[in-house]
Scaffold this active site. Sequence first.
Site, PDB file in Angstrom:
ATOM      1  N   PHE A 132       0.852  -1.186   0.000  1.00  0.00           N
ATOM      2  CA  PHE A 132       0.000   0.000   0.000  1.00  0.00           C
ATOM      3  C   PHE A 132       0.892   1.241   0.000  1.00  0.00           C
ATOM      4  O   PHE A 132       1.846   1.327   0.781  1.00  0.00           O
ATOM      5  CB  PHE A 132      -0.925   0.005   1.213  1.00  0.00           C
ATOM      6  CG  PHE A 132      -1.984   1.056   1.140  1.00  0.00           C
ATOM      7  CD1 PHE A 132      -3.007   0.958   0.209  1.00  0.00           C
ATOM      8  CD2 PHE A 132      -1.957   2.157   1.978  1.00  0.00           C
ATOM      9  CE1 PHE A 132      -3.982   1.928   0.117  1.00  0.00           C
ATOM     10  CE2 PHE A 132      -2.933   3.140   1.898  1.00  0.00           C
ATOM     11  CZ  PHE A 132      -3.955   3.024   0.966  1.00  0.00           C
ATOM     12  N   ASP A 203       1.106  -5.077   8.254  1.00  0.00           N
ATOM     13  CA  ASP A 203      -0.035  -4.177   8.090  1.00  0.00           C
ATOM     14  C   ASP A 203      -1.272  -5.059   7.923  1.00  0.00           C
ATOM     15  O   ASP A 203      -1.405  -5.793   6.946  1.00  0.00           O
ATOM     16  CB  ASP A 203       0.171  -3.283   6.858  1.00  0.00           C
ATOM     17  CG  ASP A 203      -0.936  -2.251   6.679  1.00  0.00           C
ATOM     18  OD1 ASP A 203      -2.061  -2.480   7.185  1.00  0.00           O
ATOM     19  OD2 ASP A 203      -0.690  -1.230   6.013  1.00  0.00           O
ATOM     20  N   TYR A 228     -11.559   1.348  10.377  1.00  0.00           N
ATOM     21  CA  TYR A 228     -12.753   1.746   9.626  1.00  0.00           C
ATOM     22  C   TYR A 228     -13.142   0.785   8.521  1.00  0.00           C
ATOM     23  O   TYR A 228     -14.134   1.016   7.820  1.00  0.00           O
ATOM     24  CB  TYR A 228     -12.590   3.152   9.051  1.00  0.00           C
ATOM     25  CG  TYR A 228     -11.299   3.417   8.315  1.00  0.00           C
ATOM     26  CD1 TYR A 228     -11.130   3.008   7.007  1.00  0.00           C
ATOM     27  CD2 TYR A 228     -10.265   4.088   8.938  1.00  0.00           C
ATOM     28  CE1 TYR A 228      -9.947   3.251   6.324  1.00  0.00           C
ATOM     29  CE2 TYR A 228      -9.075   4.348   8.274  1.00  0.00           C
ATOM     30  CZ  TYR A 228      -8.921   3.922   6.967  1.00  0.00           C
ATOM     31  OH  TYR A 228      -7.753   4.172   6.301  1.00  0.00           O
ATOM     32  N   LYS A 229     -12.393  -0.300   8.323  1.00  0.00           N
ATOM     33  CA  LYS A 229     -12.753  -1.258   7.285  1.00  0.00           C
ATOM     34  C   LYS A 229     -13.642  -2.350   7.890  1.00  0.00           C
ATOM     35  O   LYS A 229     -14.795  -2.105   8.204  1.00  0.00           O
ATOM     36  CB  LYS A 229     -11.492  -1.818   6.634  1.00  0.00           C
ATOM     37  CG  LYS A 229     -10.606  -0.752   5.976  1.00  0.00           C
ATOM     38  CD  LYS A 229      -9.408  -1.374   5.295  1.00  0.00           C
ATOM     39  CE  LYS A 229      -8.399  -0.318   4.858  1.00  0.00           C
ATOM     40  NZ  LYS A 229      -8.908   0.592   3.825  1.00  0.00           N
ATOM     41  N   ARG A 377     -12.701  -3.569  -7.686  1.00  0.00           N
ATOM     42  CA  ARG A 377     -12.455  -4.214  -6.404  1.00  0.00           C
ATOM     43  C   ARG A 377     -13.759  -4.363  -5.632  1.00  0.00           C
ATOM     44  O   ARG A 377     -14.516  -3.410  -5.477  1.00  0.00           O
ATOM     45  CB  ARG A 377     -11.449  -3.405  -5.583  1.00  0.00           C
ATOM     46  CG  ARG A 377     -10.966  -4.119  -4.338  1.00  0.00           C
ATOM     47  CD  ARG A 377      -9.909  -3.316  -3.610  1.00  0.00           C
ATOM     48  NE  ARG A 377     -10.478  -2.162  -2.910  1.00  0.00           N
ATOM     49  CZ  ARG A 377      -9.864  -1.516  -1.923  1.00  0.00           C
ATOM     50  NH1 ARG A 377      -8.651  -1.887  -1.557  1.00  0.00           N
ATOM     51  NH2 ARG A 377     -10.428  -0.472  -1.346  1.00  0.00           N
TER      52      ARG A 377
END
Length: 418
Positions: A132, A203, A228-229, A377
């Site tokens: 990322f 991560d 928040y995911k 995605r």
Amino acid sequence: MTTGATLPPPPETVLALDAHDPLASLRGRFHLPGGVIYLDGNSLGPLPHAARRRLVEVIEDEWGNGLIRSWNSAGWIELPQRIGDKIAHLIGAQPGEVVVADSTSINLFKALAGGLALRPGRRVIVSEHENFPTDLYIAQGLTALLDGRHELRLAEAYAIAQAIADDTAVVLLTHVNYRTGRMHDLAALTQCAHERGALVIWDLAHSTGAVPVDLNGAGADFAIGCGYKYLNGGPGAPAFIFVAHRHQASFRQPLSGWLGHAQPFAFEGSYRPAGGIARALCGTPPVLSLAALECGVDIALEAPMPVLRAKSLALTDLFIALVEQRCAGHGLRLITPREHNQRGSQVCFAHPGAFPIIQALIARGVIGDFRPPDILRFGFAPLYLRYADVWDAAHILADVLDAHTWDRPELWQRTKVT
């Protein structure tokens, strides 16, 4: 209901899967707008009903009436460790190894700086080209801050083990790749790094609450992740950092803020790090955000991970099969691994028109997202997604491709957030 052409009803086999889903009752714990199939929980989870109620309570009672007294009377000051201990259950950590604070990027800066300090004779950070971007940016920024005494060495995902050498200080990897959904073998790569004397930072942004993680079982050193995911903590929810017990006494993070002090309210003139995981803290906890995050974490804890993982794989298997059956001939190319042990909880397809296709899907009520250069995605959150949703989403995608409604000029216009 979604707009557009009439969809074929799900067959009995799909309806039966929903009827016997052991996680079905958890769907009602979220606010899911009508007419929407939400396949973007790997970017932002939906609102838990409990979070709405809890925020009202915090705002009106604890903040409104308790005022500053609520740091003690309502336990605000304990929220980072309390929620950290809950997240620990989701990632195979022990109480006192996880704390909630700051953002994923800031926590990575802490972990990376602390890890490099624990390997003073080594100068290389190993990561992968498709990590990322913020992880790579933080590593680049830290090496520049250290006057170029360290090097960021990038490798392809399949060649990480070969890139770890005697000069490697820290290996920095994302467990589930944000673009492809490919999942690293966390235990094997951790062992490989340790055999060569390096530390590992994982991560877990696309893992926590979605796939099994056993940090202590793998002997992991450090980990970070966002709230928040799949934890459904709300936009910009605080992140977390894991520091294994064995490293905590020698872990020195560079952001020596007052909450990481051994006695914050002694107001001493010199910094003394707190004992244990509290030394990973920095500034004042964001109470409203933490209160919302705790509601999401509590729901995640209700789902046994083996059950959650089994449903995740079944949902993604079904979507892959349906898309490849219904959308054949339209140029979609699966880039997510078919192998279960290599797949996270998302499915990604490549297509030259990925961005406008996603926009056309959103207009039809199917919310996924786009990642450059050409990736559609789709995230599959087992806590609230139904098998019938997967059926409908695949058929709406087929309608969009069959009718070629995605190739309109206005759908090619990029927005700030994609």
